[in-house]
Design an enzyme around this catalytic site. Sequence first.
Site, PDB file in Angstrom:
ATOM      1  CG  ASP A   1      16.498  -6.399  21.357  1.00 47.98           C
ATOM      2  OD1 ASP A   1      16.700  -5.264  21.817  1.00 47.98           O
ATOM      3  OD2 ASP A   1      15.631  -7.181  21.812  1.00 47.98           O
TER       4      ASP A   1
ATOM      5  CG  ASN B   1      14.793   0.532  19.253  1.00 48.05           C
ATOM      6  OD1 ASN B   1      14.992  -0.604  18.836  1.00 48.05           O
ATOM      7  ND2 ASN B   1      15.092   0.902  20.481  1.00 48.05           N
TER       8      ASN B   1
ATOM      9  CD  GLU C   1      21.912   3.884  23.016  1.00 45.04           C
ATOM     10  OE1 GLU C   1      22.004   4.089  24.237  1.00 45.04           O
ATOM     11  OE2 GLU C   1      22.308   4.665  22.153  1.00 45.04           O
TER      12      GLU C   1
ATOM     13  CG  ASP D   1      25.329   5.997  23.177  1.00 45.29           C
ATOM     14  OD1 ASP D   1      24.770   5.819  24.276  1.00 45.29           O
ATOM     15  OD2 ASP D   1      24.721   6.306  22.121  1.00 45.29           O
TER      16      ASP D   1
HETATM   17  P1  GH3 Z   1      22.447   9.408  20.351  1.00 47.83           P
HETATM   18  O1  GH3 Z   1      23.077   9.327  19.009  1.00 47.83           O
HETATM   19  O2  GH3 Z   1      22.504  10.771  20.925  1.00 47.83           O
HETATM   20  O3  GH3 Z   1      23.021   8.394  21.287  1.00 47.83           O
HETATM   21  O4  GH3 Z   1      20.910   9.084  20.129  1.00 47.83           O
HETATM   22  P2  GH3 Z   1      20.149   7.754  20.545  1.00 47.83           P
HETATM   23  O5  GH3 Z   1      18.851   7.736  19.821  1.00 47.83           O
HETATM   24  O6  GH3 Z   1      21.015   6.586  20.343  1.00 47.83           O
HETATM   25  O7  GH3 Z   1      19.995   7.936  22.102  1.00 47.83           O
HETATM   26  P3  GH3 Z   1      18.808   7.760  23.092  1.00 47.83           P
HETATM   27  O8  GH3 Z   1      19.460   7.578  24.430  1.00 47.83           O
HETATM   28  O9  GH3 Z   1      17.824   8.874  22.953  1.00 47.83           O
HETATM   29  O10 GH3 Z   1      18.083   6.404  22.666  1.00 47.83           O
HETATM   30  C1  GH3 Z   1      18.406   5.190  23.191  1.00 47.83           C
HETATM   31  C2  GH3 Z   1      17.262   4.255  22.857  1.00 47.83           C
HETATM   32  O11 GH3 Z   1      17.640   2.917  23.123  1.00 47.83           O
HETATM   33  C3  GH3 Z   1      16.036   4.480  23.671  1.00 47.83           C
HETATM   34  C4  GH3 Z   1      15.581   3.117  24.104  1.00 47.83           C
HETATM   35  O12 GH3 Z   1      14.230   2.880  23.729  1.00 47.83           O
HETATM   36  C5  GH3 Z   1      16.466   2.191  23.345  1.00 47.83           C
HETATM   37  N1  GH3 Z   1      16.802   0.966  24.079  1.00 47.83           N
HETATM   38  C6  GH3 Z   1      17.277   0.867  25.341  1.00 47.83           C
HETATM   39  N2  GH3 Z   1      17.501  -0.424  25.640  1.00 47.83           N
HETATM   40  C7  GH3 Z   1      17.160  -1.160  24.549  1.00 47.83           C
HETATM   41  C8  GH3 Z   1      17.143  -2.564  24.258  1.00 47.83           C
HETATM   42  O13 GH3 Z   1      17.537  -3.419  25.064  1.00 47.83           O
HETATM   43  N3  GH3 Z   1      16.732  -2.954  23.025  1.00 47.83           N
HETATM   44  C9  GH3 Z   1      16.308  -2.029  22.100  1.00 47.83           C
HETATM   45  N4  GH3 Z   1      15.911  -2.491  20.919  1.00 47.83           N
HETATM   46  N5  GH3 Z   1      16.279  -0.729  22.376  1.00 47.83           N
HETATM   47  C10 GH3 Z   1      16.696  -0.272  23.557  1.00 47.83           C
HETATM   48 MG    MG Z   2      22.810   6.362  21.440  1.00 44.54          MG
HETATM   49 MG    MG Z   3      22.554   6.160  24.994  1.00 42.26          MG
END
Ligand code: GH3
Ligand code: MG
Ligand code: MG
Length: 390
Positions: free
Chosen positions: A271, A262, A297, A254
């Site tokens: 992305d 983002n 992610e 992850d």
């Molecule tokens: P952690 O270190 O605990 O994993 O924190 P994090 O911010 O990585 O975890 P969190 O699950 O809070 O955030 C994941 C984010 O990924 C939220 C969502 O908007 C974003 N996301 C999900 N799918 C996609 C995608 O296909 N493209 C992009 N650019 N962002 C995405």
């Molecule tokens: Mg994450």
């Molecule tokens: Mg995650």
Amino acid sequence: MQTQSYFQLIGPLIFLAFSCGFAIIWRYARDSVPLRLFALAFFLGACATFADYMRGAMPPIAAFYATNVFYIATALVFVSALYHYYTQRIPWIFAAVMAVAVPAVLSWYILVDDDIVARIIVMNVCGAFIIAMPAVSLRAHMLRPIDRILQTALVVIGICVGARAGFVIVTGGSGLTAENYAGSMISLALHFTLALSALAIAIVLFIMVGMEIVSRLTETSETDPLTGVLNRRGFEARIADAGRGASQIVVMADIDRFKAINDRYGHEVGDAVIRSFAQILAGTARDNDLVVRWGGEEFLVLLADAEIATARLFAEAVRRVFEEQTHDEDLGGVRATASFGIAPWLDGMSISGASHLADQALYEAKREGRNRVCVHTPGSGSGEGGIAAA
Ligand code: GH3
Ligand code: MG
Ligand code: MG
């Protein structure tokens, strides 16, 4: 006579029906050149056989050119489509020579020396040669059972068409003229052979193209469009097919604080970071391993024939490469890290059970400060810290 006339319409109708069939399928696979060429070849075949059917209603010279030009064009476009289908180079020189030489020789036998027997022989010998040629020159690429059927059908058609010339030679074409040819037994036999051949080939091609489209759709529906790795559906299909193999290890990966990437740089940069992480995972994994986009992610990697130690090396290698990568030079270079959780997929455990344990180890890695690899050890209940050296 009348029954014969109606009977002869079967040819053009079959060609036309398959031309429409290929054109309709092509609408669903617009990038397919062979499909377009097959639709065109069968359409030209319909024109050729219809011109043949209308022979009596046209001046002899016009009828002659209409039918023969269409027949040659049909054969050449069809053969080109086959070369395209097998992604092989079309023999252009051969096609150009045939496209010029056959009408030239035929013209001689109508304009200079009006000889219908010679015309039938030239036309059928050349036709047999053009149609049967791909069965020989593409043989190294015709390996599946369905390819073998197509190959056999092409050879059979080549022999049938060639036999028509033989038939004319044996009978000496006695009394055969352009006028009585249209209603003759020979003409009827020619049309019948052609209609049956076209039908056999078209059915085989339809199955082949259909199989290809189905496998393409399956692949699309089982692949993640952003990263090109498997999606969950694809992973589940692979697992359902293969079951649990010996010594498999689940790695959950992850990207760290991805939401911040983002928010700070925008979704597109996000992305690109996801894509490059997937590329590193897929590039580091071996052919038998499965790399899956598990969620936004988050990725799951199922390592085949692996030990915990191998999985740790794998995760460490990915972690280090990803950590060192700069993602968007335009924005001054975006950096990202990732955390990994590892668990073995033990006997009697479901894949969701194993991935849950790997998830727990991943959670541990996040809790311990991210950018690290943690391993779940059986019996420990929670993740055991296996912090990797930077
Ligand atoms: P952690 O270190 O605990 O994993 O924190 P994090 O911010 O990585 O975890 P969190 O699950 O809070 O955030 C994941 C984010 O990924 C939220 C969502 O908007 C974003 N996301 C999900 N799918 C996609 C995608 O296909 N493209 C992009 N650019 N962002 C995405
Ligand atoms: Mg994450
Ligand atoms: Mg995650």
